[in-house]
Design a protein around this motif. Sequence first.
Motif, PDB file in Angstrom:
ATOM      1  N   THR A 235       0.818  -1.209   0.000  1.00 39.53           N
ATOM      2  CA  THR A 235       0.000   0.000   0.000  1.00 39.53           C
ATOM      3  C   THR A 235       0.849   1.255   0.000  1.00 39.53           C
ATOM      4  O   THR A 235       0.525   2.244  -0.661  1.00 39.53           O
ATOM      5  N   CYS A 275      -5.389  -8.724  -2.793  1.00 40.45           N
ATOM      6  CA  CYS A 275      -6.261  -7.667  -3.317  1.00 40.45           C
ATOM      7  C   CYS A 275      -5.494  -6.358  -3.519  1.00 40.45           C
ATOM      8  O   CYS A 275      -5.734  -5.633  -4.495  1.00 40.45           O
ATOM      9  N   GLN A 276      -4.574  -6.051  -2.603  1.00 39.05           N
ATOM     10  CA  GLN A 276      -3.760  -4.848  -2.779  1.00 39.05           C
ATOM     11  C   GLN A 276      -2.837  -4.964  -3.989  1.00 39.05           C
ATOM     12  O   GLN A 276      -2.648  -4.004  -4.726  1.00 39.05           O
ATOM     13  N   TYR A 279      -4.813  -4.386  -7.047  1.00 40.15           N
ATOM     14  CA  TYR A 279      -5.185  -2.987  -7.243  1.00 40.15           C
ATOM     15  C   TYR A 279      -4.061  -2.188  -7.910  1.00 40.15           C
ATOM     16  O   TYR A 279      -4.304  -1.370  -8.806  1.00 40.15           O
ATOM     17  N   GLN A 354     -11.259  -5.203  -7.335  1.00 41.28           N
ATOM     18  CA  GLN A 354      -9.964  -4.575  -7.097  1.00 41.28           C
ATOM     19  C   GLN A 354      -9.185  -4.393  -8.402  1.00 41.28           C
ATOM     20  O   GLN A 354      -8.538  -3.363  -8.611  1.00 41.28           O
ATOM     21  N   GLY A 358      -8.664  -0.655  -9.983  1.00 42.60           N
ATOM     22  CA  GLY A 358      -7.277  -0.406  -9.621  1.00 42.60           C
ATOM     23  C   GLY A 358      -6.546   0.541 -10.553  1.00 42.60           C
ATOM     24  O   GLY A 358      -7.075   0.993 -11.577  1.00 42.60           O
TER      25      GLY A 358
END
Length: 400
Positions: A235, A275-276, A279, A354, A358
Amino acid sequence: MEAAMEQSKNDLDSHSLLEFLEALKKASKDMQTNPIFITNDPQPSMESILNLESEVDTILSSDPNFFKLSQLLCNLKTLSEKLRRFQEHSLKSFFSRQITKCEIYQVAFTMEIEVQARIDKENVQNLVRTLEEVVDIEEEKVRVLKRFERRLSQGFDRDFQEVVLRGKVFAILESILCDSTRSTRVREHVAHTVVALVRFNRDVFVGMVLMSGIVQALIPMASCCSRQVVCSLVTLIRTPLIDEMGLRGEIPRIVSLFCSSEDLSIEVGTMDCICQIAYFGRMEVVESMLEKGLIEKLVELQRSTNGDNLIETHQSKEREMAVVGEEGERSGMEIDEIERDLPFAGCVARFSVQVEVGEGLGPAEKKEIKVEILRRIREASVSEAEAATIIAEVLWGSSP
């Protein structure tokens, strides 16, 4: 034995010094917090500092590094005596008092900065010394790491950063994190400290993370904390870290480890991490996850006891709410609790959304990936009804 006693003595001396510096910092801050003009008298706050004079002589006189701080204390004592002389009610004495109070405020401000710099230096030296000890005293290592992390959370400070860099703290943290023989608890706190360093100044510490083996060390760690840290780093650093992970083959490795643990919290953390990555990741990154069978694993998880009853539960809750509608309002807290109990409900749609919202893919690439996801859902489903349900979730969750 003598070495251990000497180390204990050094720790005690360091602790006493830090206590003294903290008291000095508080007193100097109090002098700035209380207004000093017109009717307010700085004497009470000054006296609390000057009462430490005996400790000043003992602690500061023996260390040349405290020369500047010792000089500031001498200046403060001189100003205190000067202020006492201007107690008359004449106009000259009034202005002299205000000028002296301004000088006291400036000395207090400079003193707080100097004391904080000394505290930072002592804490970093103590951190390095504690982490490098051969004997693995877990509680002490965790304590100094937490204190260091709290200091980092106060925001960027160039002088403090210089102390951290001179102490080679990052290299020490990396060596501990990459050493699988170390305590898992200590390694987890080290990992959180690395995240705190990146938040403290991305311009400096992002490059260090990218060149280090920290992420490679975190991925095999079978703990929820390690997954959370990887997710936080993704992130914070975004595409550069994901590209580096892709080059080193770490992203397919994360997918391969998915569904391999019996600890639900680890699987949930891995899902958040995936999921990050979806994205922020580029086309080749998302494709590598699909090729490793990610959709098939997500379909299996959604079919499991941790994800299969969300739709049915929502419908039953809605029916109950309709029946008791006139008896009172029911909050959404119950449904939130269900979603926490079923963390993989709708997980395929979550991953798909995502990707679609993204930053890593262009419009044409998103459309291509969506088609591939739908194809894999049909292949992984055990029945047409299951495939239709999941596909409906994916299509409903996509942005227009």
